[in-house]
Structure formats: structure tokens, C-alpha cells
Design an enzyme around this catalytic site. Structure first.
Site, mmCIF file in Angstrom:
data_model
loop_
_atom_site.group_PDB
_atom_site.id
_atom_site.type_symbol
_atom_site.label_atom_id
_atom_site.label_comp_id
_atom_site.label_asym_id
_atom_site.label_seq_id
_atom_site.Cartn_x
_atom_site.Cartn_y
_atom_site.Cartn_z
ATOM 1 C CG ASP A 149 -4.103 28.491 -26.174
ATOM 2 O OD1 ASP A 149 -4.715 29.567 -26.309
ATOM 3 O OD2 ASP A 149 -3.305 28.043 -27.019
ATOM 4 N NE ARG A 150 -10.787 24.190 -21.682
ATOM 5 C CZ ARG A 150 -11.819 24.277 -20.830
ATOM 6 N NH1 ARG A 150 -11.760 23.666 -19.669
ATOM 7 N NH2 ARG A 150 -12.897 24.963 -21.161
#
Length: 320
Positions: free
Chosen positions: A147-148
Site C-alpha cells: 500500500d502507498r
């Protein structure tokens, strides 16, 4: 579909077989490399015109109409663009594989030429030959996504043969991914969470646990998350998490489902506003264990905890 270059960008003349299509449907023919979401965003940004007027996604086209893209031509790229300004830590590299330490805030990959700050853009700059490796044009050689706002190890294959072999190891659940997470509450000493996951129908950007697969018609992913305590304070627990599956948001959803959302997780831990100064979730992919795709020797690769997470542990006096 005839295509010609114009001074303002790319243009397409509507062919007879596409008469009466909606603009958004036509663009899927013109620009198959872009996702529906990316095309919708570009239309909403008023980047397309139809016969000289700004087009809307629901506009109908007629044979002979001219559709023009007015944004930078690079945005229509069919692969990630090189970004030489991106510098990522390389934890391990040999002729077959590359392992980078992704910082929080950086996506693993994008979906169009508009995305320039991702791990994929770094790969396109450092090793442009990898643009031909992998399964997806936007994920050159990339085998695991983070995930970012999750930091840590991303595994990249440098040849198609190694990509195929490592994909087999993932499918056979032979690659072990280890994370550290700081969660709210006092967890059990150890545990396993085996609830399947599915997209939340009310918000496609979220995942949710599924307690009865017989009652659901949507796609469901099996997921297994193991955790054990590393250290504990009055309100929080530092846990080590091991995964062999890799479903979107798996750790975040699973830990939240047992009442222990991750500190700083704004999507699955909204009821806990305190984040100890973090601007992202306390989740770090700290270790990868797998067999080398060429030699079959066992590799264990680790990425140290980044400074923002170390500061939280120091503040909480959680010593490992």
C-alpha cells in the site's frame, strides 16, 4: 479507428463501426492501455474535446466526428515513464532479482503516464529493460505490492524466467512475507486470522471480512494472517505478522477484524484518532524469505525499520 497527430495532442476520427458510442466507451477502444478510472479522470479534467467542444463521458459520437486529447502526450503512455529523480534503497540485487526498500507515501505502481512517482517509475529509470518483464505493463517485474503508506520490501524479477518461477513460489505459498505492525489494544501472545476477504460494496476502495461465503456472490479471496507479540505497552502492542497470501489490505483488515486496528490507519482505524505523530499507518514489510529463482538457494532479506516508526517505539518505550 483512424488516428492522427495534432498540435494539441492525439486525435481520433470516429469510424462507422463506432457510430453512436459514448465517448467513454470510444476511448476504451482508442486507449486500451488506460484503465476506466484513468479515462474517467481525464474526461472529468476536461482533457478531451469532441468536434471542438469539451466532451463529457456520456456524449454520443457520430461517424466522422473528431475526438482530441489536449493533455501532455506522455500521459497516454502505455508503460511507466522513467523518473531519474527517484532514488530508492536497493537492499539486494543480482542478475535475476532486485529488492528495493519502498518508503511510505510512494505507490508501488501507477495506472497511466500521469503517475510519475512510483516504484515502477524508479524501475523504468534504473532498469528500462524490465519494462518487458512481468504480467502487467504498469508493474515491470514487480511481484508483491505494498500500500502507498506501507513501507518495506518489494521484490522485482529482472528476467521473465525469474518472474514466472517466483510467481509459482507465491502461488504455492512458499514465499514468506514478514511485517511489523503497531496495533491498538493488548493482543493475544499469538494467533491466526483466516477470514476470507471481499471488496466492500459500499466503498470499493475498502476490503471487508466475509464470515459466510455461502451468502455472497461477489469475488472472495482466501487470506491467512499469523501474528505474535513482540512488545506491549498500556494501549498498544507491537506485533510481527507473517503472510503467505497477499490480498489487498489483508493485514490491515484482519487485525482490525479482531479489534486491533493498526495505529495511524485512517481507513480501518478511524475510531482511533491518536497516531503518535505518524502521518501513515505503522506497518512495515521487514523481511522476505524465498528460494532464489535461478539457484534455488534460500534467501532471507531484511529492511530496517524506518526512522518515523523507530521514533514512535522510542516515545512509547517499546524496546525490541
Amino acid at each position: 479507428m483512424d488516428q492522427a497527430k495534432t498540435g494539441k495532442g492525439n486525435s481520433w476520427t470516429v469510424a462507422p463501426e463506432h457510430d453512436q458510442l459514448r465517448v467513454d466507451a470510444l476511448l476504451r477502444h482508442c486507449l486500451p492501455q488506460l484503465s476506466r478510472r484513468q479515462l474517467a479522470s481525464a474526461i472529468a479534467d476536461r482533457l478531451f474535446s469532441l468536434n471542438g467542444k469539451v466532451s463529457k463521458k456520456g456524449d454520443r459520437v457520430n461517424a466522422g466526428d473528431v475526438l482530441v486529447f489536449h493533455g501532455p502526450t506522455a500521459w497516454l503512455s502505455a508503460q511507466p515513464l522513467a523518473n531519474p529523480n527517484l532514488q530508492l534503497g536497493v537492499v539486494y540485487e543480482d542478475p535475476e532479482i532486485l529488492i528495493v526498500d519502498k518508503p511510505a507515501g510512494l505507490p508501488t505502481h501507477g495506472f497511466s503516464g500521469r503517475d510519475k512517482d512510483t516504484v515502477a517509475n524508479f524501475i523504468a529509470s534504473k532498469l528500462p529493460e524490465l519494462l518487458a518483464v512481468g504480467k502487467s505493463r504498469w508493474e515491470p517485474g514487480i511481484l508483491n505490492r505494498l500500500d502507498r503508506d506501507t513501507s518495506g520490501l518489494v521484490l522485482v524479477a529482472k528476467t521473465q524466467e525469474s518472474f514466472i518461477e517466483l510467481r509459482k513460489q507465491f502461488r504455492r505459498r512458499e514465499i514468506l512475507k514478514t511485517y511489523w505492525a503497531l496495533v491498538w489494544g493488548n493482543t493475544n501472545v499469538s494467533g491466526a486470522i483466516t477470514l476470507p476477504l471481499a471488496h466492500d460494496p459500499r466503498d470499493r476502495g475498502r476490503m471487508r471480512t466475509v464470515h459466510s461465503t455461502n451468502l455472497h456472490s461477489e469475488r472472495i479471496w482466501n487470506a491467512v494472517t499469523h501474528y505474535r507479540q513482540l512488545a506491549q505497552a498500556s494501549e498498544v502492542t507491537l506485533v510481527e505478522v507473517n503472510m503467505t497470501t497477499g490480498v489487498t489490505h489483508q493485514i490491515r483488515v484482519h487485525l482490525g477484524s479482531i479489534g486491533h486496528p493498526i495505529v495511524g490507519d485512517g481507513l480501518y482505524g478511524k475510531a482511533k484518532p491518536e497516531s503518535f505523530g505518524l502521518e501513515r499507518q505503522f506497518l512495515h514489510a521487514i523481511k522476505l524469505q524465498f528460494r532464489h529463482p535461478k539457484t534455488s538457494r534460500k534467501l532471507i532479506v531484511e529492511a530496517p525499520l524506518p526512522n518515523d516508526l523507530k521514533k514512535v517505539l522510542t516515545r512509547l518505550k517499546l524496546w525490541i
